[in-house]
Design a protein around this motif. Structure first.
Motif, PDB file in Angstrom:
ATOM      1  N   LEU A 141      69.805  65.096  40.777  1.00  0.00           N
ATOM      2  CA  LEU A 141      71.211  65.489  40.803  1.00  0.00           C
ATOM      3  C   LEU A 141      72.006  64.474  39.985  1.00  0.00           C
ATOM      4  N   ILE A 142      72.872  64.975  39.095  1.00  0.00           N
ATOM      5  CA  ILE A 142      73.690  64.123  38.228  1.00  0.00           C
ATOM      6  C   ILE A 142      75.151  64.523  38.387  1.00  0.00           C
ATOM      7  N   LEU A 143      76.024  63.536  38.617  1.00  0.00           N
ATOM      8  CA  LEU A 143      77.468  63.751  38.656  1.00  0.00           C
ATOM      9  C   LEU A 143      78.127  62.791  37.679  1.00  0.00           C
ATOM     10  N   TYR A 144      79.125  63.258  36.932  1.00  0.00           N
ATOM     11  CA  TYR A 144      79.866  62.357  36.049  1.00  0.00           C
ATOM     12  C   TYR A 144      81.251  62.919  35.783  1.00  0.00           C
ATOM     13  N   GLY A 145      82.130  62.079  35.230  1.00  0.00           N
ATOM     14  CA  GLY A 145      83.504  62.464  34.978  1.00  0.00           C
ATOM     15  C   GLY A 145      83.743  62.968  33.580  1.00  0.00           C
TER      16      GLY A 145
ATOM     17  N   LYS B  79      66.784  70.487  38.414  1.00  0.00           N
ATOM     18  CA  LYS B  79      67.791  69.536  37.947  1.00  0.00           C
ATOM     19  C   LYS B  79      69.162  70.206  38.049  1.00  0.00           C
ATOM     20  N   LEU B  80      70.153  69.428  38.504  1.00  0.00           N
ATOM     21  CA  LEU B  80      71.486  69.963  38.770  1.00  0.00           C
ATOM     22  C   LEU B  80      72.517  68.932  38.311  1.00  0.00           C
ATOM     23  N   MET B  81      73.541  69.380  37.580  1.00  0.00           N
ATOM     24  CA  MET B  81      74.532  68.449  37.058  1.00  0.00           C
ATOM     25  C   MET B  81      75.934  69.030  37.185  1.00  0.00           C
ATOM     26  N   PHE B  82      76.888  68.167  37.590  1.00  0.00           N
ATOM     27  CA  PHE B  82      78.292  68.543  37.698  1.00  0.00           C
ATOM     28  C   PHE B  82      79.143  67.568  36.892  1.00  0.00           C
ATOM     29  N   CYS B  83      80.043  68.106  36.075  1.00  0.00           N
ATOM     30  CA  CYS B  83      81.038  67.322  35.364  1.00  0.00           C
ATOM     31  C   CYS B  83      82.379  67.541  36.062  1.00  0.00           C
ATOM     32  N   PHE B  84      83.000  66.464  36.575  1.00  0.00           N
ATOM     33  CA  PHE B  84      84.241  66.562  37.341  1.00  0.00           C
ATOM     34  C   PHE B  84      85.452  66.490  36.413  1.00  0.00           C
ATOM     35  N   GLU B  85      86.299  67.496  36.492  1.00  0.00           N
ATOM     36  CA  GLU B  85      87.490  67.557  35.651  1.00  0.00           C
ATOM     37  C   GLU B  85      88.366  66.314  35.841  1.00  0.00           C
ATOM     38  N   GLY B  86      88.761  65.699  34.733  1.00  0.00           N
ATOM     39  CA  GLY B  86      89.725  64.612  34.756  1.00  0.00           C
ATOM     40  C   GLY B  86      89.225  63.281  35.273  1.00  0.00           C
ATOM     41  N   SER B  87      87.984  63.198  35.728  1.00  0.00           N
ATOM     42  CA  SER B  87      87.470  61.954  36.296  1.00  0.00           C
ATOM     43  C   SER B  87      86.920  61.037  35.216  1.00  0.00           C
ATOM     44  N   GLY B  88      86.809  59.748  35.559  1.00  0.00           N
ATOM     45  CA  GLY B  88      86.290  58.757  34.637  1.00  0.00           C
ATOM     46  C   GLY B  88      84.979  58.177  35.115  1.00  0.00           C
ATOM     47  N   HIS B  89      84.666  56.967  34.647  1.00  0.00           N
ATOM     48  CA  HIS B  89      83.382  56.350  34.979  1.00  0.00           C
ATOM     49  C   HIS B  89      83.324  55.882  36.429  1.00  0.00           C
TER      50      HIS B  89
ATOM     51  N   LYS C 107      70.482  66.966  52.685  1.00  0.00           N
ATOM     52  CA  LYS C 107      70.083  67.859  53.770  1.00  0.00           C
ATOM     53  C   LYS C 107      69.302  69.071  53.277  1.00  0.00           C
ATOM     54  N   ASN C 108      69.756  69.656  52.162  1.00  0.00           N
ATOM     55  CA  ASN C 108      69.195  70.937  51.734  1.00  0.00           C
ATOM     56  C   ASN C 108      68.559  70.929  50.350  1.00  0.00           C
ATOM     57  N   GLY C 109      68.726  69.843  49.586  1.00  0.00           N
ATOM     58  CA  GLY C 109      68.245  69.840  48.216  1.00  0.00           C
ATOM     59  C   GLY C 109      69.059  70.746  47.319  1.00  0.00           C
ATOM     60  N   LYS C 110      70.264  71.093  47.774  1.00  0.00           N
ATOM     61  CA  LYS C 110      71.167  71.948  47.014  1.00  0.00           C
ATOM     62  C   LYS C 110      72.593  71.422  47.159  1.00  0.00           C
ATOM     63  N   VAL C 111      73.462  71.815  46.224  1.00  0.00           N
ATOM     64  CA  VAL C 111      74.887  71.506  46.305  1.00  0.00           C
ATOM     65  C   VAL C 111      75.654  72.794  46.079  1.00  0.00           C
ATOM     66  N   GLU C 112      76.511  73.135  47.031  1.00  0.00           N
ATOM     67  CA  GLU C 112      77.256  74.399  46.976  1.00  0.00           C
ATOM     68  C   GLU C 112      76.311  75.573  46.784  1.00  0.00           C
TER      69      GLU C 112
ATOM     70  N   TYR D 173      77.278  72.454  35.620  1.00  0.00           N
ATOM     71  CA  TYR D 173      78.548  73.074  35.976  1.00  0.00           C
ATOM     72  C   TYR D 173      79.714  72.128  35.708  1.00  0.00           C
ATOM     73  N   PHE D 174      80.855  72.718  35.368  1.00  0.00           N
ATOM     74  CA  PHE D 174      82.102  71.979  35.249  1.00  0.00           C
ATOM     75  C   PHE D 174      82.907  72.253  36.503  1.00  0.00           C
ATOM     76  N   ARG D 175      83.275  71.178  37.220  1.00  0.00           N
ATOM     77  CA  ARG D 175      84.022  71.335  38.473  1.00  0.00           C
ATOM     78  C   ARG D 175      85.497  71.081  38.230  1.00  0.00           C
ATOM     79  N   GLU D 176      86.304  72.107  38.416  1.00  0.00           N
ATOM     80  CA  GLU D 176      87.743  71.986  38.228  1.00  0.00           C
ATOM     81  C   GLU D 176      88.382  71.281  39.418  1.00  0.00           C
ATOM     82  N   PHE D 177      89.652  70.844  39.245  1.00  0.00           N
ATOM     83  CA  PHE D 177      90.345  70.110  40.296  1.00  0.00           C
ATOM     84  C   PHE D 177      90.370  70.870  41.617  1.00  0.00           C
ATOM     85  N   ASP D 178      90.495  72.200  41.543  1.00  0.00           N
ATOM     86  CA  ASP D 178      90.592  72.998  42.773  1.00  0.00           C
ATOM     87  C   ASP D 178      89.242  73.313  43.393  1.00  0.00           C
ATOM     88  N   GLY D 179      88.170  72.778  42.808  1.00  0.00           N
ATOM     89  CA  GLY D 179      86.837  73.014  43.360  1.00  0.00           C
ATOM     90  C   GLY D 179      86.093  74.166  42.720  1.00  0.00           C
TER      91      GLY D 179
END
Length: 259
Positions: A169-173, A205-215, A235-240, A247-253
Motif C-alpha cells: 500500500l502506497i500513500l502520498y501527497g 498493489k494499491l496507491m492513493f494520491c491525496f489532493e493538496g497534501s505534501g510530503h 484488518k482486511n488487506g483492503k482500503v475502501e 486512485y486520486f483522493r479528493e478533499f471530500d473523500g
C-alpha cells in the motif's frame, strides 16, 4: 529490529512494515530479501529513485555497487560519507509549510516537541533560545542502493516479492516535491512515487494520491484518514474495499480511479 519485535510477539509472526519517506530505503530492500518475514508493506510518501544505485549483479542485486566499496568515505560525500543528518527547528518548520492550508494551528510546534521528547540527547543540542537549547532533529543516513527499477521487480521462488508474496500500500501527497522530483536532478536524487507503483509487478498493489497534501501528510488534517486507511489495510488487506489499483483522493473523500 525485526528479530527483537518477533521476540516480543512470537517467532512465528510476520511483520507489518509501516514506513515514511526514506524508511522505504530500508524496508523495501529488506522485504525483497526476506519476504517470509513480512506480512505487508505500507509506505507513506516513499523515497524511490527509479534509476538509483544497485550492484549491477543479477545474482546479488542488493549488494553494494562498485562505487560504494570505499564506505564510509564514499562519493558523493553528502550522500554516503556520514552516519547522521542534523536539522534545525527552522528548517524542520519550513519543510512542513508547503501545505499550510492543511495544518491545524500550532501543529509544527507540537510536532517538533514530540521529536525532541523522542530524542533526549538531540533536544539538548542547537542554539540557545530564552536560556534553553532549542534542540536539533537527528536521523540516520541510510544506504542509497538496492532500491530502484532493477530490484523492485525481484522474484523469489518464481513469484514477485512485492505485490505478490507481500501486498503493498502506497500513500502520498499531490504536492509532495520531496518524494516526487520536479526539477532535473542526478539519477540518485531523482525520486518518483508513481514510478515505484509501476515497478511493483505483482497484482496486490494499491496507491492513493491525496489532493493538496505534501510530503509530511502524516501531520496534516488528512492524518485521520490515513489512520482509517491503515486500520482497513491491517484488518482486511483492503482500503475502501479496494485491494489493487491507483486512485486520486479528493478533499471530500471521493476516489478517482487512475489508469
Amino acid at each position: 529490529m525485526v528479530k527483537f519485535i518477533k521476540s516480543q510477539v512470537g517467532a512465528d509472526k510476520r511483520i507489518r512494515f509501516v514506513g515514511w519517506s526514506a524508511a522505504a530505503f530500508v524496508m523495501g530492500p529488506y522485504t525483497l530479501k526476506h519476504p517470509e518475514e513480512v506480512e505487508s508493506l505500507f509506505l507513506l510518501a516513499p523515497m524511490f529513485p527509479p534509476r538509483g544505485r544497485w550492484s549491477g549483479n543479477p545474482d546479488d542485486p542488493f549488494g553494494r555497487p562498485q562505487e560504494a566499496a570505499t564506505l564510509p568515505v564514499g562519493k558523493p560525500p553528502h550522500l554516503l560519507g556520514f552516519p547522521m543528518h542534523v536539522a534545525s527547528k527552522k528548517g524542520f518548520t519550513q519543510s512542513l509549510n508547503s501545505t499550510p492550508t492543511l495544518w491545524e494551528e500550532g501543529i509544527p510546534d507540537r510536532a517538533w516537541a514530540a521529536c525532541m521528547e523522542d530524542d533526549p540527547l538531540g533536544s539538548k543540542w542547537g542554539p540557545t533560545v530564552n536560556g534553553e537549547p532549542e534542540g536539533v532533529l537527528r536521523y540516520r543516513n541510510t544506504y542509497w542502493w538496492g532500491w530502484n527499477n532493477q530490484t523492485v521487480p525481484y522474484k523469489k521462488d518464481g513469484k514477485y516479492v512485492l505485490g505478490d508474496r507481500v501486498p503493498v500500500l502506497i500513500l502520498y501527497g499531490e504536492l509532495d516535491r520531496t518524494a516526487v522530483t520536479q526539477t532535473p536532478m542526478p539519477d540518485v536524487l531523482h525520486f518518483s512515487v508513481p514510478d515505484l507503483y509501476t515497478a511493483v509487478k505483482g497484482p496486490r498493489k494499491l496507491m492513493f494520491c491525496f489532493e493538496g497534501s505534501g510530503h509530511s501528510l502524516v501531520w496534516e488534517t488528512v492524518a485521520k484518514d490515513i489512520h482509517r486507511f491503515s486500520r482497513q489495510w491491517f484488518k482486511n488487506g483492503k482500503v475502501e474495499g479496494l485491494s489493487s489499483g491507483r486512485y486520486f483522493r479528493e478533499f471530500d473523500g471521493n476516489l478517482i480511479h487512475l489508469p
